[in-house]
Design an enzyme around this catalytic site. Structure first.
Site, PDB file in Angstrom:
ATOM      1  N   VAL A  16       2.425  -7.545  -0.362  1.00 58.44           N
ATOM      2  CA  VAL A  16       1.805  -8.036   1.048  1.00 58.44           C
ATOM      3  C   VAL A  16       1.461  -9.778   0.670  1.00 58.44           C
ATOM      4  O   VAL A  16       1.782  -9.914   1.979  1.00 58.44           O
ATOM      5  CB  VAL A  16       0.413  -7.645   1.113  1.00 58.44           C
ATOM      6  CG1 VAL A  16      -0.694  -8.188   2.238  1.00 58.44           C
ATOM      7  CG2 VAL A  16      -0.354  -6.047   0.584  1.00 58.44           C
ATOM      8  N   VAL A  35      -4.253 -20.908  18.006  1.00 55.12           N
ATOM      9  CA  VAL A  35      -4.942 -22.082  17.796  1.00 55.12           C
ATOM     10  C   VAL A  35      -5.276 -23.241  17.737  1.00 55.12           C
ATOM     11  O   VAL A  35      -5.690 -23.920  17.452  1.00 55.12           O
ATOM     12  CB  VAL A  35      -4.818 -21.503  15.922  1.00 55.12           C
ATOM     13  CG1 VAL A  35      -5.540 -20.069  15.766  1.00 55.12           C
ATOM     14  CG2 VAL A  35      -3.939 -21.620  15.163  1.00 55.12           C
ATOM     15  N   ILE A 138      -2.899  -0.867  11.611  1.00 56.29           N
ATOM     16  CA  ILE A 138      -3.935  -0.788  12.384  1.00 56.29           C
ATOM     17  C   ILE A 138      -5.460  -1.430  12.237  1.00 56.29           C
ATOM     18  O   ILE A 138      -6.319  -1.620  11.754  1.00 56.29           O
ATOM     19  CB  ILE A 138      -4.249   1.012  12.582  1.00 56.29           C
ATOM     20  CG1 ILE A 138      -2.837   2.084  11.779  1.00 56.29           C
ATOM     21  CG2 ILE A 138      -4.556   1.629  13.402  1.00 56.29           C
ATOM     22  CD1 ILE A 138      -2.863   3.460  10.816  1.00 56.29           C
ATOM     23  N   GLY A 189       6.858   0.251  -2.134  1.00 56.26           N
ATOM     24  CA  GLY A 189       5.616  -0.770  -2.069  1.00 56.26           C
ATOM     25  C   GLY A 189       4.238  -0.395  -1.639  1.00 56.26           C
ATOM     26  O   GLY A 189       3.648  -1.249  -1.441  1.00 56.26           O
ATOM     27  N   ASP A 203      -8.508   5.953  -3.003  1.00 54.77           N
ATOM     28  CA  ASP A 203      -8.430   4.738  -2.472  1.00 54.77           C
ATOM     29  C   ASP A 203      -8.676   4.869  -0.992  1.00 54.77           C
ATOM     30  O   ASP A 203      -9.285   4.509  -0.689  1.00 54.77           O
ATOM     31  CB  ASP A 203      -6.747   4.900  -1.858  1.00 54.77           C
ATOM     32  CG  ASP A 203      -6.375   3.407  -0.788  1.00 54.77           C
ATOM     33  OD1 ASP A 203      -6.286   2.380  -1.576  1.00 54.77           O
ATOM     34  OD2 ASP A 203      -5.820   4.023  -0.209  1.00 54.77           O
ATOM     35  N   LYS A 207     -11.386   3.339   2.097  1.00 51.10           N
ATOM     36  CA  LYS A 207     -11.127   3.911   3.301  1.00 51.10           C
ATOM     37  C   LYS A 207     -12.826   3.963   4.102  1.00 51.10           C
ATOM     38  O   LYS A 207     -12.724   3.470   5.254  1.00 51.10           O
ATOM     39  CB  LYS A 207      -9.696   3.525   3.091  1.00 51.10           C
ATOM     40  CG  LYS A 207      -9.297   2.557   3.012  1.00 51.10           C
ATOM     41  CD  LYS A 207      -8.235   3.064   3.067  1.00 51.10           C
ATOM     42  CE  LYS A 207      -6.426   2.608   2.402  1.00 51.10           C
ATOM     43  NZ  LYS A 207      -5.244   2.703   2.135  1.00 51.10           N
TER      44      LYS A 207
HETATM   45  P1  NAP Z   1       0.579  -6.665  -6.023  1.00 53.50           P
HETATM   46  O1  NAP Z   1       2.487  -6.145  -5.369  1.00 53.50           O
HETATM   47  O2  NAP Z   1       0.740  -5.808  -7.068  1.00 53.50           O
HETATM   48  O3  NAP Z   1       0.992  -7.983  -6.008  1.00 53.50           O
HETATM   49  C1  NAP Z   1      -0.547  -8.608  -6.632  1.00 53.50           C
HETATM   50  C2  NAP Z   1      -0.209 -10.247  -6.413  1.00 53.50           C
HETATM   51  O4  NAP Z   1      -1.188 -10.903  -7.308  1.00 53.50           O
HETATM   52  C3  NAP Z   1       1.220 -10.848  -7.682  1.00 53.50           C
HETATM   53  O5  NAP Z   1       2.219 -11.534  -7.571  1.00 53.50           O
HETATM   54  C4  NAP Z   1       0.713 -11.189  -8.948  1.00 53.50           C
HETATM   55  O6  NAP Z   1       1.145 -11.847  -9.864  1.00 53.50           O
HETATM   56  C5  NAP Z   1      -0.701 -11.566  -8.543  1.00 53.50           C
HETATM   57  N1  NAP Z   1      -1.392 -11.351  -9.585  1.00 53.50           N
HETATM   58  C6  NAP Z   1      -2.523  -9.958  -9.381  1.00 53.50           C
HETATM   59  N2  NAP Z   1      -3.806 -10.116 -10.503  1.00 53.50           N
HETATM   60  C7  NAP Z   1      -3.819 -11.775 -10.909  1.00 53.50           C
HETATM   61  C8  NAP Z   1      -4.475 -12.557 -11.540  1.00 53.50           C
HETATM   62  N3  NAP Z   1      -5.330 -12.277 -12.425  1.00 53.50           N
HETATM   63  N4  NAP Z   1      -4.458 -13.761 -11.610  1.00 53.50           N
HETATM   64  C9  NAP Z   1      -3.334 -14.458 -10.444  1.00 53.50           C
HETATM   65  N5  NAP Z   1      -1.698 -13.012 -10.211  1.00 53.50           N
HETATM   66  C10 NAP Z   1      -2.409 -12.162  -9.247  1.00 53.50           C
HETATM   67  O7  NAP Z   1      -0.002  -5.853  -5.151  1.00 53.50           O
HETATM   68  P2  NAP Z   1      -0.134  -5.457  -3.205  1.00 53.50           P
HETATM   69  O8  NAP Z   1       0.713  -3.940  -2.569  1.00 53.50           O
HETATM   70  O9  NAP Z   1       0.519  -6.616  -2.961  1.00 53.50           O
HETATM   71  O10 NAP Z   1      -2.015  -5.807  -3.184  1.00 53.50           O
HETATM   72  C11 NAP Z   1      -2.468  -6.680  -2.653  1.00 53.50           C
HETATM   73  C12 NAP Z   1      -3.400  -6.251  -2.657  1.00 53.50           C
HETATM   74  O11 NAP Z   1      -3.770  -5.798  -0.959  1.00 53.50           O
HETATM   75  C13 NAP Z   1      -4.522  -5.396  -3.125  1.00 53.50           C
HETATM   76  O12 NAP Z   1      -5.692  -5.030  -3.054  1.00 53.50           O
HETATM   77  C14 NAP Z   1      -4.181  -3.784  -2.158  1.00 53.50           C
HETATM   78  O13 NAP Z   1      -4.875  -2.515  -2.406  1.00 53.50           O
HETATM   79  C15 NAP Z   1      -4.387  -4.310  -1.143  1.00 53.50           C
HETATM   80  N6  NAP Z   1      -3.562  -3.709   0.105  1.00 53.50           N
HETATM   81  C16 NAP Z   1      -1.901  -3.389  -0.327  1.00 53.50           C
HETATM   82  C17 NAP Z   1      -1.321  -2.772   0.801  1.00 53.50           C
HETATM   83  C18 NAP Z   1      -0.085  -2.272   0.691  1.00 53.50           C
HETATM   84  O14 NAP Z   1       0.696  -1.792   1.134  1.00 53.50           O
HETATM   85  N7  NAP Z   1       0.620  -2.549  -0.726  1.00 53.50           N
HETATM   86  C19 NAP Z   1      -2.151  -1.990   1.796  1.00 53.50           C
HETATM   87  C20 NAP Z   1      -2.953  -2.670   2.233  1.00 53.50           C
HETATM   88  C21 NAP Z   1      -3.928  -3.427   1.345  1.00 53.50           C
HETATM   89  P3  NAP Z   1       2.377 -11.971 -10.094  1.00 53.50           P
HETATM   90  O15 NAP Z   1       3.662 -11.347  -9.327  1.00 53.50           O
HETATM   91  O16 NAP Z   1       2.360 -12.972 -10.840  1.00 53.50           O
HETATM   92  O17 NAP Z   1       2.192 -10.502 -11.082  1.00 53.50           O
HETATM   93  N1  HSE Z   2      -2.336   2.374  -1.593  1.00 55.76           N
HETATM   94  C1  HSE Z   2      -1.866   1.804  -0.588  1.00 55.76           C
HETATM   95  C2  HSE Z   2      -2.088   3.264   0.545  1.00 55.76           C
HETATM   96  C3  HSE Z   2      -1.873   0.217   0.576  1.00 55.76           C
HETATM   97  O1  HSE Z   2      -0.972   4.191   0.282  1.00 55.76           O
HETATM   98  O2  HSE Z   2      -2.613   3.413   1.712  1.00 55.76           O
HETATM   99  C4  HSE Z   2      -2.423   1.059   1.192  1.00 55.76           C
HETATM  100  O3  HSE Z   2      -3.980   0.535   1.291  1.00 55.76           O
END
Ligand code: NAP
Ligand code: HSE
Length: 432
Positions: A16, A35, A138, A189, A203, A207
């Protein structure tokens, strides 16, 4: 806020986070138009500074020290896309207490500590937005809190987890195995770093707790959500669903009847013609019923880098508009209704059940009389002998019954001598 620009500190540069950097950079003209000033990323927190990133970002902005973001007076808005709960909660509380607005995509955090964080935001005159935490791209939270705010919402039913919808779609359409599709969802991802929360329904439950809290103006917590995941769904179940005219989806349901609510997440059979049955792959959809508006449906990508980042950056735009108007920190509203959960005898549904029974005289009568004595009647019934074995499979779709009746029946069936095993059991929604 600096008059000349809005300055962002980003926590996380993964799926993200890279999307957020990319949208801020590529849509700078649109953002400035909305903005009135440019948006600048000032610092980005990661775990591993050496990791290669698929975005163009000045190396000097990347840090592995959280203090560089939380205590930087030049940062107006903290965007949290790193995940995690307890430590992340501490970081965001610190950010808010330091007068920084917060945007987060973190449903784990919001489902557990949303009320507290919103309260602290308000006390410090800060905004806290979390649109991306439910259904990715969404704009469902905004629709509930703005577009449908005049209505009384009585039911929300949705596919709110992209990973499980992707898995069920590929298992149904291509006959792929559960394990191989989960691996692809991780590579794309969608899945969480530990996909257990996706496949076991947690999860989606987080939600649904967020949706129910907002939609019903009621303090619904994660513990109030009854949860079952998809890890035990088999290809055989999906084939029978198909034969009987149904599609299986992991459905989040939040229903309110006369002030009493039920919130659940479970694999559910929907008639193939139901609008949610044709939501495929990582797509999400939420059906919302309001007393005045009737039926509405929101559809779009529920996960993935750019779709989720769109929701995050749109929240950033909301914060920036509030900053300009001087109305930040006005989001907190006490719930209007006390939370009252339905009892099992107030929850009504149809059910699918697959049984292995001894293929001999008297079996059918024993089974049907148990159904009758629990006031559960058959809508559809299929009995198929299994070649070379002295057992048959019986597949049942019931008429509407209460959860209480069904659970008592299930227990009695599992004790019945002529039943070898209850292979599976699912809720059935939609249709009459
Ligand atoms: P991700 O790909 O695992 O990325 C997490 C990022 O945060 C990485 O860059 C990681 O650093 C950094 N990070 C994690 N823990 C850390 C720490 N303790 N100190 C410093 N940096 C840290 O996760 P993501 O999929 O982007 O998801 C991020 C959030 O958005 C989560 O809460 C997830 O539930 C939410 N979300 C994700 C999606 C989706 O489609 N992926 C959709 C909706 C919501 P490094 O890169 O150096 O490891
Ligand atoms: N792991 C979550 C999903 C990411 O598959 O819907 C979005 O919240």
């Amino acid at each position: 806020m600096s008059a000349a620009e809005v300055r962002v500190g980003l926590l996380g540069l993964g799926t993200v986070g890279t999307g957020v950097v990319s949208i801020i950079s590529r849509h700078q003209e649109e953002l400035r138009h909305q903005v009135g000033c440019p948006v600048t990323v000032k610092k980005v927190l990661v775990r591993d500074k050496e990791k290669q990133r698929p975005v163009d970002l000045d190396e000097s902005l990347v840090t592995d020290q959280i203090e560089d973001v939380l205590f930087d007076k030049n940062i107006d808005v903290v965007i949290e896309v790193m995940g995690g709960v307890e430590t992340t909660r501490e970081h965001l509380l610190t950010a808010l207490r330091n007068g920084k607005h917060v945007v987060t995509a973190n449903k784990d955090l919001m489902a557990l500590y949303g009320a507290e964080l919103l309260q602290v935001a308000s006390e410090n005159g800060c905004d806290l937005y979390y649109e991306a935490s439910v259904a990715g791209g969404i704009p469902i939270l905004r629709s509930l809190s703005d577009g449908l705010s005049a209505d009384r919402i009585t039911k929300m039913m949705g596919i709110v987890n992209g990973t499980t919808n992707y898995i069920l779609t590929k298992m149904t359409q291509n006959g792929s195995s559960y394990e191989e599709v989960l691996k692809v969802a991780q590579e794309l991802g969608f899945a969480e770093s530990d996909p257990t929360a996706d496949v076991e329904g947690l999860d989606a439950a987080r939600k649904m707790a967020i949706l129910a809290t907002l939609g019903f103006s009621m303090d619904v917590s994660l513990d109030d959500v009854s949860v079952k995941g998809i890890s035990s769904v088999t290809k055989t179940d999906l084939d029978y669903c198909d034969q009987l005219g149904y599609t299986m989806k992991l459905i989040g349901l939040a229903k309110r009847d006369e002030g009493r609510v039920e919130v659940s997440v479970e694999p559910t059979l929907l008639p193939k013609e139901h609008p949610l049955a044709s939501v495929h792959n990582e797509y999400n959809a939420v059906y919302v019923y309001g007393e005045a508006v009737g039926e509405t449906m929101f559809y779009g990508p529920g996960a993935g880098s750019l779709p989720t980042a769109t929701a995050v950056v749109s929240d950033l735009v909301s914060v920036m508009k509030n900053m300009r108007l001087g109305v930040c920190g006005r989001q907190v509203q006490e719930p209007l209704h006390a939370r009252v959960l339905k009892k099992a005898n107030e929850i009504d549904s149809k059910y699918f059940m697959r049984l292995r029974v001894l293929d001999k005289a008297g079996t059918f009568q024993a089974v049907t009389s148990l159904f009758a004595s629990h006031d559960v009647s058959f809508e559809k019934l299929l009995q198929l002998p299994i070649a070379g074995e002295e057992v048959a499979e019986v597949i049942v779709i019931t008429h509407h019954t209460t959860k209480e009746n069904y659970e008592q029946l299930y227990k009695k069936l599992s004790e019945l001598e002529v039943i070898e095993s209850i292979e599976s059991s699912y809720r059935v929604e939609g249709g009459r």
